[in-house]
Design an enzyme around this catalytic site. Structure first.
Site, short mmCIF file in Angstrom:
data_model
loop_
_atom_site.label_atom_id
_atom_site.label_comp_id
_atom_site.label_asym_id
_atom_site.label_seq_id
_atom_site.Cartn_x
_atom_site.Cartn_y
_atom_site.Cartn_z
N LYS A 172 2.58 20.34 -8.65
CA LYS A 172 2.65 18.99 -9.20
C LYS A 172 1.30 18.49 -9.72
CE LYS A 172 5.59 16.51 -9.27
NZ LYS A 172 6.04 15.60 -8.21
N GLU A 178 0.77 5.08 -13.00
CA GLU A 178 1.82 4.41 -12.22
C GLU A 178 1.27 3.22 -11.45
OE1 GLU A 178 4.42 8.49 -11.44
OE2 GLU A 178 3.21 7.62 -9.83
N SER A 226 0.53 16.98 -5.04
CA SER A 226 1.54 16.74 -4.02
C SER A 226 1.13 17.44 -2.74
CB SER A 226 2.90 17.27 -4.48
OG SER A 226 3.81 17.36 -3.39
N GLN A 286 -8.30 -25.38 -2.78
CA GLN A 286 -9.06 -24.27 -2.21
C GLN A 286 -8.37 -22.94 -2.50
OE1 GLN A 286 -11.00 -24.59 1.76
NE2 GLN A 286 -9.66 -22.89 2.34
N TYR A 335 -8.83 -34.80 -5.95
CA TYR A 335 -9.00 -33.53 -5.26
C TYR A 335 -8.10 -33.47 -4.04
CZ TYR A 335 -10.95 -29.48 -2.92
OH TYR A 335 -11.09 -28.25 -2.33
N HIS A 380 14.60 1.81 -28.99
CA HIS A 380 15.54 2.02 -27.88
C HIS A 380 15.28 3.35 -27.17
CE1 HIS A 380 17.84 -1.37 -29.53
NE2 HIS A 380 17.70 -0.78 -30.71
N SER A 431 -13.03 -21.18 3.59
CA SER A 431 -12.92 -20.43 2.34
C SER A 431 -14.10 -19.50 2.12
CB SER A 431 -12.80 -21.39 1.15
OG SER A 431 -13.99 -22.16 1.02
N ASN A 489 -16.66 -31.86 -4.15
CA ASN A 489 -15.57 -31.79 -5.13
C ASN A 489 -16.08 -31.40 -6.50
OD1 ASN A 489 -14.09 -32.66 -2.99
ND2 ASN A 489 -13.48 -34.63 -3.88
N ASN A 532 0.50 14.67 -10.91
CA ASN A 532 1.15 13.36 -11.02
C ASN A 532 0.26 12.33 -11.72
OD1 ASN A 532 3.33 14.35 -9.50
ND2 ASN A 532 2.29 13.84 -7.58
#
Length: 475
Positions: A282, A289, A276, A321, A316, A155, A22, A109, A284
């Site tokens: 463009k 996003e 783009s 982990q 444990y 809506h 780990s 632990n 964007n």
């Protein structure tokens, strides 16, 4: 050879070593591991379990290791299984037998549980600061653009005109609830497992209250088995991150919509837009996003830990982990997303004229016309029916309510009079919503003051929590 190898006749296979390690993840917790070890060493010395000279050597050795890790000069041994082994192995190499005595009365632990709680508290404080900074940006934009009228939606259809400030403040209050959840997760993590050892406590006369004080925890965990196996506080962190990302995703969806040619309500700064590779015109909203997309990633981190913890027996298990990577990922993702959204809001151009023009469309005055009839004695349900028929009449003739003559209006109800269209412009409609929490100008001014006071309280709270973090490493 591993520090636990005495019972084994051969080492772990190379593949299994890689699978079980780990260190690539938990090396991020080195400062917390060293803080916990210093607190443990001081406590052992105070209890007479280690002599003062050993405690001094251990603390100096640990601080030297931390300095190297801070500076990036520490040489990591990939054979070390985790951060605990990396620190302890180096400590033994540096200070000898004293370093080998550090683990007295302690297990990995309770050590990993302590590190993870300390690290979670640090992550959560950073997220609280990020949350407060984003709310300040939203509040500033709400103040700067006070008086701008936009269509309110239900809506995604035009409903009633509202102040743009009112719309923004809805996100301020969403994020305020996120602040509450983040602080609650911090408090959930604010308990000391150190001294619980592997699962049953220890025969050494440890002073858990002293390590609790040194590490800035509010209290020691009362059950040693629960102490080493509990990861609920990480679920709390992940849930708080998930809800906050959901709120950011909602705001980003509106940013994306508002910045379209069809809406044109806002123009994003070049600093938060992309172009783009083929279409030169463009601009964007990629980062809005991406924030929306990364919400699913954080949800996945939450579901991953819930699934990992499902059916785990006490106490444990190695499964635990897997609890750290998702929490670190979610916190980092939310931190970056809050900064990015804050940048978009702080630098956007609000196109007030486009908002106001749309606020006049879609029969947004219909409710006020119905209220007009109700004030003249017509039951509201009947008034609702009359205005519905008026809207249908206008749609067939491609008119707005404001285009109707008094004669046309009276053909639907004799209660209409010359004053019917007074105050039915978008600003008048918004201003008339005077109830507490409404979109009227005075009501929103009240809300702005309350939001500022709330943010001040929350920032003072965050400062207070920061003051309770441990400082046993000399930082």
């Amino acid at each position: 050879m591993a520090l636990w190898s005495g019972r084994f006749e051969q080492g772990v296979s190379e593949g299994a070593q890689r699978f079980g390690a780990s260190l690539p993840v938990d090396r991020a917790m080195y400062a917390q591991d060293i803080a916990g070890s210093i607190a443990h060493a001081r406590m052992l010395g105070r209890q007479g379990i280690l002599d003062a000279a050993d405690v001094e050597r251990i603390e100096k050795g640990l601080l030297n290791i931390k300095r190297q890790m801070d500076e990036g000069t520490f040489v990591w041994d990939l054979n070390d299984e985790d951060i605990h082994m990396a620190v302890e192995s180096q400590l033994i190499r540096d200070v000898g037998a004293a370093g080998a005595r550090l683990h007295t009365g302690r297990s990995r632990n309770d050590q990993v549980a302590t590190d993870t709680r300390l690290y979670a508290k640090e992550l959560l404080l950073s997220l609280v600061d990020g949350n407060d900074a984003l709310r300040k940006v939203i509040l500033t934009s709400a103040r700067t653009n006070f008086g701008v009228i936009m269509p309110g939606y239900t809506h995604l259809q035009h409903a009633q005109p509202v102040l743009f400030s009112h719309h923004l403040l809805a996100y301020f209050w969403m994020l305020t609830r996120d602040h509450v959840r983040l602080v609650a997760a911090w408090r959930s993590a604010d308990a000391n497992p150190l001294g619980s050892a592997a699962l049953a406590g220890t025969t050494y006369p440890l002073d858990r209250a002293y390590t609790t004080e040194l590490l800035g925890f509010s209290h020691p965990i009362p059950n040693s088995m629960d102490a080493v196996s509990d990861r609920d506080y990480l679920l709390d962190l992940l849930y708080a991150c998930s809800v906050s990302m959901m709120h950011l995703s909602r705001l980003c969806e509106e940013i994306i919509t508002w910045s379209t040619t069809e809406f044109g309500f806002i123009t994003l700064s070049d600093a938060y837009s992309t172009g783009s590779s083929i279409m030169p015109q463009k601009k964007n909203p990629d980062f809005a996003e991406l924030t929306r997309g990364k919400t699913g990633r954080v949800y996945g981190d939450l579901m991953g830990l819930l699934t990992t913890l499902k059916s785990l027996p006490l106490a444990y298990d190695k499964d635990l982990q897997e609890c750290k990577e998702g929490a670190i990922d979610a916190a980092g993702t939310l931190q970056d997303a809050m900064a990015c959204v804050g940048g978009m809001v702080a630098t956007w151009q609000v196109n007030a004229d486009a908002m106001r023009a749309q606020a006049s469309r879609g029969f947004t005055a219909a409710t006020d016309v119905a209220d007009y009839l109700a004030r003249r004695g017509l039951p509201f349900r009947d008034a609702h029916e009359v205005v519905g028929e008026l809207v249908l009449y206008c749609e067939r003739r491609r008119k707005g309510l404001e285009d109707l003559t008094l004669k046309e209006l009276r053909s639907f109800s004799p209660l209409f009079d010359d004053d019917v269209l007074e105050g039915l412009d978008p600003e008048g409609i918004a201003r008339a919503r005077t109830t507490y929490g409404g979109t009227g100008h005075e009501a929103v001014k009240t809300q702005l003051r309350e939001a500022a006071r709330q943010l001040g309280r929350d920032r003072r709270q965050a400062s207070s929590l920061r003051g309770r973090m441990p400082n046993v490493t000399g930082d």
